[in-house]
Design an enzyme around this catalytic site. Structure first.
Site, short mmCIF file in Angstrom:
data_model
loop_
_atom_site.label_atom_id
_atom_site.label_comp_id
_atom_site.label_asym_id
_atom_site.label_seq_id
_atom_site.Cartn_x
_atom_site.Cartn_y
_atom_site.Cartn_z
N LYS A 48 -1.86 -5.71 4.84
CA LYS A 48 -1.85 -6.33 3.51
C LYS A 48 -1.46 -5.34 2.42
CE LYS A 48 -5.99 -8.94 4.77
NZ LYS A 48 -7.46 -8.97 4.52
N GLY A 49 -1.68 -4.05 2.70
CA GLY A 49 -1.65 -3.04 1.64
C GLY A 49 -0.39 -2.99 0.80
N GLU A 104 5.87 0.11 2.82
CA GLU A 104 4.50 0.41 3.23
C GLU A 104 3.78 1.06 2.05
OE1 GLU A 104 1.96 -0.12 4.71
OE2 GLU A 104 2.26 0.34 6.82
N ASP A 108 -0.54 7.60 6.90
CA ASP A 108 -1.67 8.50 7.15
C ASP A 108 -1.32 9.35 8.37
OD1 ASP A 108 -4.15 9.62 7.62
OD2 ASP A 108 -5.27 7.83 7.11
N PHE A 157 -9.64 9.73 0.41
CA PHE A 157 -9.62 8.27 0.52
C PHE A 157 -9.17 7.69 -0.81
CE2 PHE A 157 -10.58 4.02 1.53
CZ PHE A 157 -10.56 3.98 2.91
N VAL A 158 -8.09 6.92 -0.77
CA VAL A 158 -7.58 6.35 -2.02
C VAL A 158 -7.57 4.83 -1.96
CG1 VAL A 158 -6.18 8.34 -2.68
CG2 VAL A 158 -5.17 6.58 -1.24
N ASP A 164 -7.21 -0.73 -0.03
CA ASP A 164 -8.60 -1.18 -0.11
C ASP A 164 -9.58 -0.18 0.49
OD1 ASP A 164 -7.78 -1.57 2.68
OD2 ASP A 164 -9.67 -2.66 2.90
C1 PRP Z 1 -2.77 1.24 6.49
C2 PRP Z 1 -1.35 1.34 5.95
C3 PRP Z 1 -0.54 1.50 7.20
C4 PRP Z 1 -1.46 2.24 8.13
C5 PRP Z 1 -1.09 3.69 8.09
O1 PRP Z 1 -3.01 -0.10 6.82
O2 PRP Z 1 -0.97 0.21 5.21
O3 PRP Z 1 -0.15 0.26 7.76
O4 PRP Z 1 -2.79 2.08 7.64
O5 PRP Z 1 -1.89 4.43 8.97
P1 PRP Z 1 -1.29 5.44 10.03
O6 PRP Z 1 -0.19 6.23 9.35
O7 PRP Z 1 -2.48 6.32 10.38
O8 PRP Z 1 -0.79 4.68 11.20
P2 PRP Z 1 -4.48 -0.64 7.17
O9 PRP Z 1 -4.67 -0.54 8.65
O10 PRP Z 1 -5.47 0.05 6.30
O11 PRP Z 1 -4.37 -2.18 6.82
P3 PRP Z 1 -4.19 -2.92 5.39
O12 PRP Z 1 -2.79 -2.57 4.89
O13 PRP Z 1 -4.32 -4.37 5.73
O14 PRP Z 1 -5.26 -2.44 4.45
#
Ligand code: PRP
Length: 180
Positions: A48-49, A104, A108, A157-158, A164
């Site tokens: 969703k981010g 995106e 991370d 953590f942001v 979120d």
């Molecule tokens: C976050 C972000 C990426 C992923 C990155 O999504 O939007 O999709 O994590 O992490 P990585 O580089 O360690 O693979 P999240 O799983 O938090 O879902 P969300 O977007 O629904 O909050």
């Protein structure tokens, strides 16, 4: 029901709404230049981010553009070893021969995007580039080629601007760090 986000509060602003606006403009300008002769561009938002970033970026794109969305989730520790992620919502369109730009919110470890880029290439896309607003470079475990990177951020953590903590804070117009 206990809400885990109750234990945390905003520590401070990392990027203001104005700083984000300027950065998004900068990224859109580069994308408009680079895709002028590769239209129609397919923007793929990762739920969703990315929803807020994509909405702002999209309104500054001047080349012909189409949209699709994916939702992904990792298998936790399995992702860390295999890099495989689960596709919870797949694309609605075929991407064979298409120029694709993944949008995106944050990179991370990089495992999600690394997997996704390979997966989209395997479907026959003509090109697959990545546009990420935030990159936690110190946390990257794989080298992901991010063509359009907004900000390189520390390993904190942001939240905000789509990001979120326990599903809270996504609607903040700025990006903030959290503290306990
Ligand atoms: C976050 C972000 C990426 C992923 C990155 O999504 O939007 O999709 O994590 O992490 P990585 O580089 O360690 O693979 P999240 O799983 O938090 O879902 P969300 O977007 O629904 O909050």
């Amino acid at each position: 029901m206990a809400d885990p986000s109750d234990d945390y509060e905003i520590a401070g602003e990392l990027y203001s709404a104005e700083e984000i606006r300027l950065k998004v403009e900068e990224l859109a300008k580069r994308i408009n230049e680079d895709y002028a002769d590769r239209a129609p561009l397919l923007l793929i938002g990762i739920l969703k981010g990315a929803f807020i970033f994509l909405a702002d970026l999209a309104r500054l794109i001047e080349v012909p553009v189409q949209f699709d969305f994916m939702a992904l989730s990792s298998y936790g520790s399995a992702t860390k070893t295999s890099g495989v992620v689960r596709i919870r919502k797949d694309l609605d369109v075929e991407i064979s021969g298409r120029h694709v730009l993944i949008v995106e919110d944050i990179i991370d470890t990089g495992l999600t995007l690394s997997y996704l880029q390979r997966n989209l290439f395997a479907r026959g896309a003509a090109s697959v580039e990545i546009c990420a607003l935030l990159n936690k470079r110190a946390a990257n475990k794989v080298d992901v080629p991010i063509k359009y990177e907004g900000f390189s951020i520390p390993d904190d953590f942001v939240v905000g601007y789509g990001l979120d903590y326990a599903e809270r804070y996504r609607n903040l117009p700025y990006i903030a760090t959290l503290k306990k």
